[in-house]
Design an enzyme around this catalytic site. Structure first.
Site: not given
Length: 468
Positions: A254-256
């Site tokens: 999700g951060d990527a």
């Protein structure tokens, strides 16, 4: 020329991977006994998002809440090399999430730390950073930074002129109105929509209207994402050919995704559909490459510090390109540095304005050269290369070929030894596709690492050989 500044704002955690083997059961309970082989650390939450953005070459400022405990000190050390920190006070201990893993599989996660950001005040520098930004990524992990009163005011004030991407959390604050894109995962979207069985498209449409934002992209793992804007509601699939295979660690996906989206918006990456498609590709490639676990750094004494972060190489490339210079890159194992290596590096550096050396990781060397290699660890190989005057930056890659890292570096010139003449390098197509060229340079005769190792093992004083 001033680089455009990306502000990542949110809660930073310390992620720890305890890795080992499990070949027996505990005698007093039917649970595996894990023999610990190593512990590895990495920034989590907003810290991971900031680290990923820095790897892409962005000028990153991380606005987060840090305490003064051991976990916070480790985080500051991990992050301080690639991002600028603007910290808020933290009430309580730094959150640490520890995964116990065997053979790539998580057996258990242990969470500790109750820290939360102060709800207001102490934020002048953080507010100034938001107002000076070219884009903002809010990585909310429910620990109070995204709910900070003055920061929310600043975000609302810039949302109509600066792209704001908001990665929400069920226990966090609602996105500020006008945000360019909100990126919940499928489970989070259902929770936010208060309908566990909600279709992702329906949930995305509902949340976009409720939050008054420009777009909502519900991430769906291997199924890509669902994008809702005022103009369309559409599924964005994973591109063919890059789906991860085997055992998958999706930690940090999700951060990527959110990081790729905000950098694309900051760089003028087209409409939201194009931005989300690029983010889906980046997140899928990130998972296929080992996800956040591949970024962890081992606990070690100072002399065995992990290799220089790849961000350094990308930042060097960015600086040279902005100045109109020529970027040269070369790559290899560089195991036992010898005169042939030095000659190649000197010739490569003479072709341009900066030389980036792509170095195979330890595991990559073992795959290529077999058991017993490398002789020197990646940390030592990087340290020796960085000490050479002609080397401007070093990037470590874990694949067998540097194709993936060259997709990001995009050098103007890729240099290899003339022993590759007549052979098509697997990375040549990537270099040429991005407008670069491949140059083969002469080698110094009778020097090779293989020959040197063979001679040393045989106990000979003359450790030179023509073996490739």
């Amino acid at each position: 020329m001033t680089r455009r500044r990306l502000v990542v704002l949110g809660d930073t955690l310390l992620d720890t991977d305890v890795e080992g083997t499990a070949e027996r059961l505990c005698p007093d309970a039917p649970v595996p006994v894990v023999d610990v082989q190593r512990c590895r650390y990495r920034p989590g939450g907003a810290g991971l998002a900031a680290a990923l953005a820095a790897r892409s070459g962005a000028d990153v400022v991380l606005v987060t809440a840090l305490g003064d405990d051991e976990h916070a000190q480790r985080l500051a050390g991990l992050l301080g090399r690639s991002v600028s920190l603007v910290d808020l006070p933290l009430q309580g201990g730094t959150v640490c999430k520890t995964r116990v893993r065997v053979a790539g599989q998580s057996l258990l996660r242990l969470d500790s730390g109750e820290g939360r950001a102060v709800p207001a005040g102490h934020a002048q520098r953080a507010v100034e950073a938001v107002h000076e930004s070219a884009a903002v990524l809010v990585a909310d992990y429910g620990r109070g930074v995204a709910a900070h009163r003055e920061l929310r005011t600043a975000l609302a004030e810039i949302a109509d002129r600066v792209p704001v991407v908001w990665d929400p959390h069920p226990r966090g604050a609602a996105p500020v109105p006008g945000s360019a894109l909100v990126t919940p995962n499928e489970k989070e979207a259902a929770l936010f929509a208060a309908h566990p069985a909600a279709d992702p498209g329906v949930a995305a449409d509902h949340l976009r209207e409720r939050w008054t934002v420009q777009g909502v992209a519900v991430t769906r793992g291997s199924r890509g994402a669902w994008l809702s804007t005022a103009a369309e509601s559409i599924g964005v699939p994973v591109p063919a050919g890059i789906a991860p295979s085997g055992r998958i660690d999706s930690c940090g996906a999700g951060d990527a995704f959110a990081t790729a989206a905000v950098t694309a918006l900051m760089d003028g990456g087209g409409g939201l559909r194009d931005v989300v498609a690029a983010a889906v590709r980046t997140a899928t490639e990130f998972v296929a490459a080992g996800a956040a676990g591949a970024l962890a750094e081992p606990a070690a004494p100072p002399r065995a510090a992990p290799p220089v972060a790849a961000a350094t190489g990308y930042a060097a490339v960015d600086r040279v390109r902005r100045a109109g210079g020529t970027v040269v890159a070369t790559g290899g194992c560089f195991d036992l540095l010898h005169p042939g290596h030095v000659s190649l590096l000197r010739r490569a550096r003479a072709l341009g304005d900066a030389l980036v050396v792509c170095v195979n990781s330890d595991e990559s060397v073992r795959r290529l050269k077999g058991p017993g290699r490398p002789v020197m660890t990646a940390a030592d190989r990087v340290g020796m290369l960085e000490a050479l005057e002609m080397v401007d930056a070093v990037v470590v890659f874990s694949e067998s070929s540097p194709v993936a890292v060259l997709e990001r570096l995009r050098p103007d010139i890729w240099v290899k030894g003339e022993d590759y003449a007549g052979r098509e390098l697997p990375e040549a197509e990537v270099v040429r596709r991005h407008g670069g060229r491949v140059v083969l340079v002469p080698l110094v005769e009778r020097h090779s690492t293989t020959g040197l190792i063979t001679a040393l093992r045989a106990g000979r004083s003359d450790a030179r050989s023509g073996v490739a």
